[in-house]
Design a protein around this motif. Sequence first.
Motif, short mmCIF file in Angstrom:
data_model
loop_
_atom_site.label_atom_id
_atom_site.label_comp_id
_atom_site.label_asym_id
_atom_site.label_seq_id
_atom_site.Cartn_x
_atom_site.Cartn_y
_atom_site.Cartn_z
N TRP A 160 10.65 -11.82 -6.91
CA TRP A 160 10.94 -11.17 -5.62
C TRP A 160 10.69 -9.67 -5.71
O TRP A 160 10.06 -9.08 -4.82
N SER A 161 11.18 -9.05 -6.78
CA SER A 161 11.00 -7.61 -6.95
C SER A 161 9.52 -7.23 -7.05
O SER A 161 9.08 -6.24 -6.47
N ILE A 162 8.77 -8.04 -7.77
CA ILE A 162 7.33 -7.80 -7.90
C ILE A 162 6.65 -7.93 -6.54
O ILE A 162 5.82 -7.10 -6.16
N ALA A 163 7.02 -8.98 -5.79
CA ALA A 163 6.42 -9.20 -4.48
C ALA A 163 6.76 -8.05 -3.52
O ALA A 163 5.91 -7.60 -2.74
N GLU A 164 8.00 -7.56 -3.57
CA GLU A 164 8.39 -6.43 -2.72
C GLU A 164 7.57 -5.19 -3.06
O GLU A 164 7.15 -4.45 -2.16
N ASP A 165 7.35 -4.96 -4.33
CA ASP A 165 6.55 -3.81 -4.76
C ASP A 165 5.12 -3.93 -4.24
O ASP A 165 4.55 -2.95 -3.72
N TYR A 166 4.56 -5.12 -4.34
CA TYR A 166 3.21 -5.34 -3.84
C TYR A 166 3.15 -5.20 -2.32
O TYR A 166 2.16 -4.69 -1.77
N LYS A 167 4.20 -5.60 -1.65
CA LYS A 167 4.22 -5.46 -0.19
C LYS A 167 4.21 -3.99 0.21
O LYS A 167 3.48 -3.58 1.14
N SER A 168 5.00 -3.19 -0.50
CA SER A 168 5.02 -1.75 -0.21
C SER A 168 3.64 -1.13 -0.42
O SER A 168 3.17 -0.32 0.39
N LYS A 169 2.99 -1.54 -1.49
CA LYS A 169 1.66 -0.99 -1.79
C LYS A 169 0.62 -1.49 -0.79
O LYS A 169 -0.31 -0.76 -0.44
N TYR A 170 0.81 -2.72 -0.32
CA TYR A 170 -0.10 -3.25 0.70
C TYR A 170 0.02 -2.44 2.00
O TYR A 170 -0.99 -2.08 2.62
N ILE A 171 1.26 -2.13 2.37
CA ILE A 171 1.49 -1.34 3.59
C ILE A 171 0.88 0.05 3.45
O ILE A 171 0.32 0.61 4.40
N MET A 172 0.95 0.60 2.22
CA MET A 172 0.38 1.93 1.97
C MET A 172 -1.15 1.88 1.83
O MET A 172 -1.80 2.92 1.83
N GLY A 173 -1.69 0.67 1.68
CA GLY A 173 -3.13 0.52 1.56
C GLY A 173 -3.66 0.60 0.15
O GLY A 173 -4.88 0.71 -0.04
N THR A 174 -2.77 0.53 -0.85
CA THR A 174 -3.22 0.62 -2.25
C THR A 174 -3.37 -0.75 -2.92
O THR A 174 -3.81 -0.82 -4.06
N GLU A 175 -2.98 -1.81 -2.23
CA GLU A 175 -3.21 -3.17 -2.72
C GLU A 175 -3.81 -3.99 -1.58
O GLU A 175 -3.53 -3.74 -0.40
N THR A 176 -4.64 -4.95 -1.94
CA THR A 176 -5.27 -5.82 -0.96
C THR A 176 -4.65 -7.21 -1.00
O THR A 176 -3.96 -7.56 -1.98
N ALA A 177 -4.93 -7.98 0.01
CA ALA A 177 -4.45 -9.37 0.00
C ALA A 177 -4.99 -10.12 -1.20
O ALA A 177 -4.28 -10.94 -1.81
N GLN A 178 -6.23 -9.84 -1.58
CA GLN A 178 -6.83 -10.52 -2.73
C GLN A 178 -6.13 -10.15 -4.03
O GLN A 178 -5.82 -11.01 -4.86
N SER A 179 -5.85 -8.87 -4.23
CA SER A 179 -5.19 -8.46 -5.47
C SER A 179 -3.76 -8.99 -5.53
O SER A 179 -3.26 -9.34 -6.60
#
Length: 222
Positions: A160-179
Amino acid sequence: MRPVTRNGWPLDENGEQKQFTNSNYKGFFKDLLDNFGFYCSYCEKPDNLDVEHVIPKTVPAGVALAVDWNNLLLGCPTCNRDYKKNKNQSRANYIWPDEVDSFRFYDYLSTGGLKINSTLSQADKDKAQSTIDLCGLAPKPKLKASESKDFLWLQRSQVWSIAEDYKSKYIMGTETAQSISDMAITIGFWSVWITVFDGVDEVINVISDRFNGTRTDYCTAP
């Protein structure tokens, strides 16, 4: 619990349905991996997996289903051997991921906990609880290393913590759906990712596409 779609009975090189003896049912292992991915059908973690009989092959109703493709899933040793064993006599009165939208029966929590969806009918709540009990899906936290089989709650909370971190980065535009999907399929726990990314359809679709066999309700057509 990730809802899945079962492919048709696997075929051999001659185009005939694969057949195995009762002692060689594990011959379906690769086909099950291809269909469902390398995740436990119940707790959803990637693990050393067993070919799991939904109706146990040692109960009366399961004897004739020991090498029936439609009675097989993949289960981790904890869910399959430590908890489920041969306790259920049939499919009745439980939730099975290859039969129903099993995800809607449970709410996944940031603590790693699991609770039954409060909007269900009482009959469905009873089935959901029976499935929790059968497969050990909501063990109480234990702190002793010797009781590590009960650390499922901790594994879920970490994901859950990892997913939340990725969600924050996705919102900021530093992670993609693919990554994000690359990480999700590596560490498993589809239901946690889908819960955390609720409402972010692009990510949910890509993640679900990457988990073999996920019901099409949750992913775009391949």
